[in-house]
Write an enzyme that holds these catalytic residues in place. Structure first.
Site, short mmCIF file in Angstrom:
data_model
loop_
_atom_site.label_atom_id
_atom_site.label_comp_id
_atom_site.label_asym_id
_atom_site.label_seq_id
_atom_site.Cartn_x
_atom_site.Cartn_y
_atom_site.Cartn_z
N ASP A 30 12.76 -14.98 86.99
CA ASP A 30 11.41 -14.17 87.18
C ASP A 30 11.33 -13.06 86.04
OD1 ASP A 30 9.65 -12.05 88.08
OD2 ASP A 30 9.94 -13.43 90.11
N SER B 42 5.07 -11.40 95.76
CA SER B 42 5.35 -10.08 94.74
C SER B 42 4.86 -8.98 95.73
CB SER B 42 4.40 -10.42 93.54
OG SER B 42 4.71 -9.57 92.65
N HIS C 62 8.10 -16.13 88.17
CA HIS C 62 7.43 -15.52 89.09
C HIS C 62 5.93 -16.41 89.33
CE1 HIS C 62 6.93 -11.67 91.05
NE2 HIS C 62 5.58 -11.72 90.67
#
Lengths: 276, 276
Positions: A222, A146, A254
């Site tokens: 996600d 991320s 995610h």
């Protein structure tokens, strides 16, 4: 440097260390996994940069990376994601301030005094690791999740020759065009968007690319995918004819359940480059 | 039953579910990993019982078990370690009350109203799993860590035919002779020590043994080893000529770094029994 903890782990040692950081002007904590082979001499190093809200600890305990790093004889370093402490500026939002350093050197008040994460990772912590542990700094690779995927990609492209390979899990791929990016880059770097370009993987891909292999995984489910903008980086990567494997993983989200699922392949990917 | 979360994980699904427990008289939460194969029909089930202070979540995120369970096509269930909630009795100490159910049915006030973890695991949650998921309840195995290792060993020996194999990481092995045991057994079961014997793996080994293979790992640097008393269970196991592998792992401590290191071998050990 102070040892916070050391645990035997997959034949090696998972350590946590704190040191006084000059560039961040506060104490900084990091995790370091050293495989068994480090007892006999320097081993290659894989950086893992974490995402928003994380400390040095999340990936160290939840990403399942040590199993594969031990198998490959590779060290893993888990830096914190920001400066920390009562004297360090913060924000009520989870995505600004402590836990959200975005891997840049802040130039704006109140952040500039401590938020120097680019220099911290690429210079100061790099020196600390080189001086204190059995690491072969000629053999480094970098990955992240991320916000940390953003850090890994921007560092790899901005420092040619430093990292042999780069990978990312669900990276923030085009922060100058996303709410995960515009908010933080304007806060840390100011409103002149020209200063932002050095911290956008898609813009760097268009400008520079990377002299080595790239592996990126993103889950099709996600929950933040609209903020990540994998399509922008995919377009830029293909347009550049950059050596890369970009995968959309069906059903994954995610979370660390996603990260841990593909960790074995990421570590093996880096091992191929580090031992080439 | 309510679905709290479901995440794609190693080709399968890591779920978290809450249900109203009759035996504990409160809502109970558990984690369940279903491998890809569960989409095609019932799969074997490995129970993982956690230790003091843990919820359903710790091992689910930190033990690295899903990677190996996916490889073997085995489901994993992660029960909580006690009843929970404001109406449930608790204690200021970390090792009594919530997070410290010790896998017994309490008979004493104020615990008896909710602390029925033996029946919860062996009866109620077993039924819930059987009714709601694609699990082959003819093929169950059980493992656990610390207090959960105690639970796994006592359940396996007390319920002949239920579990094909049992393993444990740093189990509390002789609680009737340890401060990790005497305190809790007297609180939950009262001061008549005869009622404690059914919850002591060493005494059960002397009395009953287990009709199947046993695998136990304990770290030589375990900071709680004097409370665990592996030597008592080792003596009883050898005296009984019980089929078992008891290993002291040099340098390892009581942490999840230890548990995750040996998880692959434990899951493979159970797979051998479950697919025999």
């Amino acid at each position: 440097m102070q040892t916070i903890s050391e645990n035997a782990c997959f034949g090696g040692t998972q350590g946590v260390y704190t040191h006084a950081s000059k560039v961040c002007a506060c104490d900084m904590t990091f995790g370091l996994f050293l495989p068994q082979e480090a007892a006999d001499g320097p081993v290659p190093l894989l950086w893992y940069l974490s995402g928003l809200t994380c400390t040095h600890e999340n990936a160290m305990t939840k990403a399942g990376a040590q199993a594969w790093a031990a198998e490959q004889g590779i060290a893993l370093v888990f830096p914190d994601t920001s400066p920390r402490g009562e004297v360090v500026a913060d924000d009520e939002a989870y995505d600004l301030g402590q836990g959200a350093g975005f891997y840049v050197n802040a130039t704006e008040a109140p952040w500039a005094a401590h938020f120097q994460m680019w220099d911290y990772v690429t210079e100061e912590l790099t020196r600390v690791l080189d001086h204190s542990f059995a690491l072969d700094m000629e053999r480094q690779a970098i990955t992240g999740h991320s916000m940390g995927g953003h850090g890994a990609l921007t560092m790899a492209m901005s420092l040619p020759g430093r990292f042999r390979s780069v990978s990312a899990f669900a990276p923030i791929s085009n922060p100058t065009a996303s709410d995960w990016g515009r908010k933080q880059l304007s806060a840390y770097l100011g409103t002149n968007e020209e200063t932002w370009a050095a911290h956008d993987a898609t813009l760097l891909m268009r400008e520079k690319g990377f002299d080595g292999p790239i592996l990126i995984d993103t889950g099709t489910n996600d929950q933040f995918i609209d903020l990540l903008k994998p399509e922008a980086l995919a377009e830029a990567t293909a347009a550049r004819r950059q050596q890369a494997t970009l995968r959309m993983q069906p059903g994954y989200d995610h979370s660390y359940f996603f990260v841990s699922t593909f960790m074995e392949e990421h570590v093996a990917f880096h091992a191929d480059a580090l031992y080439a």
